[in-house]
Motif scaffolding. Structure first.
Motif, PDB file in Angstrom:
ATOM      1  N   LEU A  37       0.848  -1.205   0.000  1.00  0.00           N
ATOM      2  CA  LEU A  37       0.000   0.000   0.000  1.00  0.00           C
ATOM      3  C   LEU A  37       0.879   1.249   0.000  1.00  0.00           C
ATOM      4  O   LEU A  37       0.656   2.191  -0.773  1.00  0.00           O
ATOM      5  CB  LEU A  37      -0.926   0.023   1.224  1.00  0.00           C
ATOM      6  CG  LEU A  37      -2.029  -1.026   1.301  1.00  0.00           C
ATOM      7  CD1 LEU A  37      -2.743  -0.940   2.653  1.00  0.00           C
ATOM      8  CD2 LEU A  37      -3.029  -0.887   0.167  1.00  0.00           C
ATOM      9  N   LEU A  38       1.896   1.253   0.880  1.00  0.00           N
ATOM     10  CA  LEU A  38       2.789   2.409   0.962  1.00  0.00           C
ATOM     11  C   LEU A  38       3.593   2.551  -0.337  1.00  0.00           C
ATOM     12  O   LEU A  38       3.769   3.666  -0.845  1.00  0.00           O
ATOM     13  CB  LEU A  38       3.724   2.293   2.160  1.00  0.00           C
ATOM     14  CG  LEU A  38       4.627   3.507   2.414  1.00  0.00           C
ATOM     15  CD1 LEU A  38       3.804   4.779   2.627  1.00  0.00           C
ATOM     16  CD2 LEU A  38       5.541   3.255   3.604  1.00  0.00           C
ATOM     17  N   GLU A  39       4.038   1.445  -0.881  1.00  0.00           N
ATOM     18  CA  GLU A  39       4.792   1.462  -2.139  1.00  0.00           C
ATOM     19  C   GLU A  39       3.957   2.106  -3.252  1.00  0.00           C
ATOM     20  O   GLU A  39       4.458   2.919  -4.028  1.00  0.00           O
ATOM     21  CB  GLU A  39       5.185   0.038  -2.525  1.00  0.00           C
ATOM     22  CG  GLU A  39       5.937  -0.045  -3.846  1.00  0.00           C
ATOM     23  CD  GLU A  39       6.162  -1.477  -4.296  1.00  0.00           C
ATOM     24  OE1 GLU A  39       7.301  -1.777  -4.674  1.00  0.00           O
ATOM     25  OE2 GLU A  39       5.196  -2.281  -4.290  1.00  0.00           O
ATOM     26  N   TYR A  40       2.661   1.751  -3.328  1.00  0.00           N
ATOM     27  CA  TYR A  40       1.793   2.347  -4.349  1.00  0.00           C
ATOM     28  C   TYR A  40       1.751   3.869  -4.193  1.00  0.00           C
ATOM     29  O   TYR A  40       1.928   4.605  -5.160  1.00  0.00           O
ATOM     30  CB  TYR A  40       0.359   1.802  -4.298  1.00  0.00           C
ATOM     31  CG  TYR A  40      -0.528   2.538  -5.299  1.00  0.00           C
ATOM     32  CD1 TYR A  40      -0.692   2.045  -6.584  1.00  0.00           C
ATOM     33  CD2 TYR A  40      -1.119   3.767  -4.991  1.00  0.00           C
ATOM     34  CE1 TYR A  40      -1.431   2.743  -7.539  1.00  0.00           C
ATOM     35  CE2 TYR A  40      -1.843   4.473  -5.939  1.00  0.00           C
ATOM     36  CZ  TYR A  40      -2.001   3.960  -7.195  1.00  0.00           C
ATOM     37  OH  TYR A  40      -2.717   4.673  -8.133  1.00  0.00           O
ATOM     38  N   VAL A  41       1.496   4.336  -2.971  1.00  0.00           N
ATOM     39  CA  VAL A  41       1.319   5.779  -2.758  1.00  0.00           C
ATOM     40  C   VAL A  41       2.611   6.523  -3.107  1.00  0.00           C
ATOM     41  O   VAL A  41       2.574   7.561  -3.776  1.00  0.00           O
ATOM     42  CB  VAL A  41       0.853   6.084  -1.312  1.00  0.00           C
ATOM     43  CG1 VAL A  41       0.687   7.567  -1.101  1.00  0.00           C
ATOM     44  CG2 VAL A  41      -0.458   5.386  -1.015  1.00  0.00           C
ATOM     45  N   ILE A  42       3.749   5.984  -2.692  1.00  0.00           N
ATOM     46  CA  ILE A  42       5.036   6.621  -3.015  1.00  0.00           C
ATOM     47  C   ILE A  42       5.251   6.617  -4.533  1.00  0.00           C
ATOM     48  O   ILE A  42       5.582   7.643  -5.126  1.00  0.00           O
ATOM     49  CB  ILE A  42       6.192   5.916  -2.279  1.00  0.00           C
ATOM     50  CG1 ILE A  42       6.078   6.172  -0.764  1.00  0.00           C
ATOM     51  CG2 ILE A  42       7.549   6.392  -2.809  1.00  0.00           C
ATOM     52  CD1 ILE A  42       7.007   5.331   0.102  1.00  0.00           C
ATOM     53  N   ASN A  43       5.070   5.456  -5.169  1.00  0.00           N
ATOM     54  CA  ASN A  43       5.263   5.353  -6.620  1.00  0.00           C
ATOM     55  C   ASN A  43       4.312   6.260  -7.397  1.00  0.00           C
ATOM     56  O   ASN A  43       4.692   6.838  -8.420  1.00  0.00           O
ATOM     57  CB  ASN A  43       5.077   3.912  -7.100  1.00  0.00           C
ATOM     58  CG  ASN A  43       6.249   3.026  -6.731  1.00  0.00           C
ATOM     59  OD1 ASN A  43       7.351   3.497  -6.462  1.00  0.00           O
ATOM     60  ND2 ASN A  43       6.013   1.725  -6.702  1.00  0.00           N
ATOM     61  N   SER A  44       3.079   6.397  -6.904  1.00  0.00           N
ATOM     62  CA  SER A  44       2.084   7.198  -7.630  1.00  0.00           C
ATOM     63  C   SER A  44       2.439   8.678  -7.653  1.00  0.00           C
ATOM     64  O   SER A  44       1.959   9.421  -8.507  1.00  0.00           O
ATOM     65  CB  SER A  44       0.690   7.002  -7.013  1.00  0.00           C
ATOM     66  OG  SER A  44       0.517   7.777  -5.842  1.00  0.00           O
ATOM     67  N   GLN A  45       3.286   9.109  -6.721  1.00  0.00           N
ATOM     68  CA  GLN A  45       3.690  10.516  -6.657  1.00  0.00           C
ATOM     69  C   GLN A  45       4.953  10.797  -7.475  1.00  0.00           C
ATOM     70  O   GLN A  45       5.360  11.942  -7.622  1.00  0.00           O
ATOM     71  CB  GLN A  45       3.899  10.937  -5.201  1.00  0.00           C
ATOM     72  CG  GLN A  45       2.609  10.930  -4.411  1.00  0.00           C
ATOM     73  CD  GLN A  45       2.807  11.291  -2.953  1.00  0.00           C
ATOM     74  OE1 GLN A  45       3.707  12.039  -2.602  1.00  0.00           O
ATOM     75  NE2 GLN A  45       1.966  10.745  -2.088  1.00  0.00           N
ATOM     76  N   ASN A  46       5.581   9.741  -7.999  1.00  0.00           N
ATOM     77  CA  ASN A  46       6.747   9.874  -8.866  1.00  0.00           C
ATOM     78  C   ASN A  46       6.232   9.865 -10.299  1.00  0.00           C
ATOM     79  O   ASN A  46       5.732   8.846 -10.774  1.00  0.00           O
ATOM     80  CB  ASN A  46       7.699   8.700  -8.604  1.00  0.00           C
ATOM     81  CG  ASN A  46       8.916   8.725  -9.502  1.00  0.00           C
ATOM     82  OD1 ASN A  46       8.825   9.003 -10.689  1.00  0.00           O
ATOM     83  ND2 ASN A  46      10.056   8.415  -8.926  1.00  0.00           N
ATOM     84  N   SER A  47       6.329  11.005 -10.989  1.00  0.00           N
ATOM     85  CA  SER A  47       5.692  11.132 -12.307  1.00  0.00           C
ATOM     86  C   SER A  47       6.183  10.093 -13.312  1.00  0.00           C
ATOM     87  O   SER A  47       5.396   9.585 -14.105  1.00  0.00           O
ATOM     88  CB  SER A  47       5.849  12.551 -12.851  1.00  0.00           C
ATOM     89  OG  SER A  47       7.216  12.900 -12.890  1.00  0.00           O
TER      90      SER A  47
END
Length: 184
Positions: A37-47
């Motif tokens: 879950l945390l990996e998704y949120v971090i990755n989603s903020q990296n364009s």
């Protein structure tokens, strides 16, 4: 890795269920789910990563949103002072809150909701959250502003509540006297 295909959409019954407590100590499977879950949120903020994998940007994600009805949330957000709040929590709960309310002027959105729901979502201006992190340590956070709103939004997912449930159906942009308007 979680992708947009893993995120269930508004109308799915899991989004309206009260999620189960996670047994402590958490299983390796539960740790992996929370970590993802945390990996998704971090990755989603990296364009670049978001474009490569087709991720919609988000600042928080709860396990029920990937059809896992357990009390787990991940948040990755920077507050108004530039401090990073990057947390993956088991069994988070609001242990105290202000009487004072706040709301996002731009309204709230959700990775599980594709269409816009214009209107103000009034929430507590300040909250204290307790939960258990991936290392098994109890975490206590005192939050305000956008960070407090984000944590309340994710914890609501654990209780089967959607952000638009708070929007006044007759007057969506009605403000509560004394509520703090937060710009995003």
């Amino acid at each position: 890795m979680i992708t947009m295909e893993d995120i269930i959409r508004d109308g799915h019954p899991t989004l309206r269920k009260v999620a189960a407590e996670v047994a402590m100590p958490p299983s390796d499977v539960d740790k992996q789910i929370l970590s993802s879950l945390l990996e998704y949120v971090i990755n989603s903020q990296n364009s670049e990563v978001a474009a490569k994998y087709g991720l919609r940007p988000g600042i928080g994600l709860a396990a029920p949103q990937i059809n896992v009805s357990k009390r787990m949330i991940a948040v990755h957000i920077t507050d108004e002072n530039g401090a990073l709040y990057s947390y993956a929590l088991f069994n988070p709960k609001i242990v105290s809150h202000s009487v004072e309310k706040s709301y996002l002027q731009s309204g709230e959105g959700c990775l599980s909701v594709d269409e816009p729901f214009p209107g103000y979502v009034h929430r507590h201006a300040r909250v204290t959250i307790k939960g258990v992190n991936l290392e098994g340590e109890e975490v206590k956070l005192r939050l305000k502003g956008l960070t407090a709103i984000c944590f309340q939004h994710e914890i609501d997912h654990l209780n089967g509540i959607m952000f638009y449930d708070y929007i006044d159906k007759h007057d969506p942009f009605k403000t509560i006297e004394g509520a703090i308007a937060i710009e995003r």
